[in-house]
Scaffold this active site. Sequence first.
Site, mmCIF file in Angstrom:
data_model
loop_
_atom_site.group_PDB
_atom_site.id
_atom_site.type_symbol
_atom_site.label_atom_id
_atom_site.label_comp_id
_atom_site.label_asym_id
_atom_site.label_seq_id
_atom_site.Cartn_x
_atom_site.Cartn_y
_atom_site.Cartn_z
ATOM 1 C CG PHE A 66 5.956 15.627 -2.628
ATOM 2 C CD1 PHE A 66 4.989 15.207 -3.205
ATOM 3 C CD2 PHE A 66 7.090 15.049 -2.617
ATOM 4 C CE1 PHE A 66 4.679 13.519 -2.626
ATOM 5 C CE2 PHE A 66 7.244 13.738 -2.108
ATOM 6 C CZ PHE A 66 5.762 13.045 -2.571
ATOM 7 C CG HIS A 77 -2.683 0.642 0.823
ATOM 8 N ND1 HIS A 77 -3.097 -0.485 0.801
ATOM 9 C CD2 HIS A 77 -3.135 1.932 1.238
ATOM 10 C CE1 HIS A 77 -4.398 0.628 0.495
ATOM 11 N NE2 HIS A 77 -4.218 1.986 0.836
#
Length: 145
Positions: free
Chosen positions: A108, A83
Amino acid sequence: KINLPHTDFKIGIVTALWNSEVTGVLKAGAFNTLIDAGIKQDNIAEWDVPGSYELIYGANKLATEGFDAVICLGVVIQGETRHFDFICDAVANGISNVTIKHNIPVAFGLLTTDTQEQAIERSGGKHGHKGEEAAWTVLKLLERG
Ligand code: DLZ
């Protein structure tokens, strides 16, 4: 040192609620950095989204609404499954799409770590403060107006 052409910029801070004990610290650092640079509190939108994957939607939405820059903050900690990789890749690609599509700075501010300890070290610990750095990044880009 930041030299903004004016201080009327509208800046969004989109923060993931996963690992919120760390992302909350990142958010506070980003917010304070904007205030210190003279950005008006009324022009800062704080939006908490469920997880880091939703940072993409949050950034895109605020960009569509006319914000001048967006700071994305999240903490993704490596678990037992893949994940982690899917989320990190999606957020990196998604955010870069937003910055290109809307032509605005999008920071970011995603910590991608093996442990929570490493995340804490990067939110005001021995490895700096990635929330402050993400805010500094968009301010630096907004210097150009
Ligand atoms: C599902 C998930 C997992 C396993 N880990 C994290 C994480 O470490 N950090 C984070 O910000 N979000 C995580 N999420 C949630 C996803 O980002 C997303 O919210 C869900 O997959 C729903 O779209």
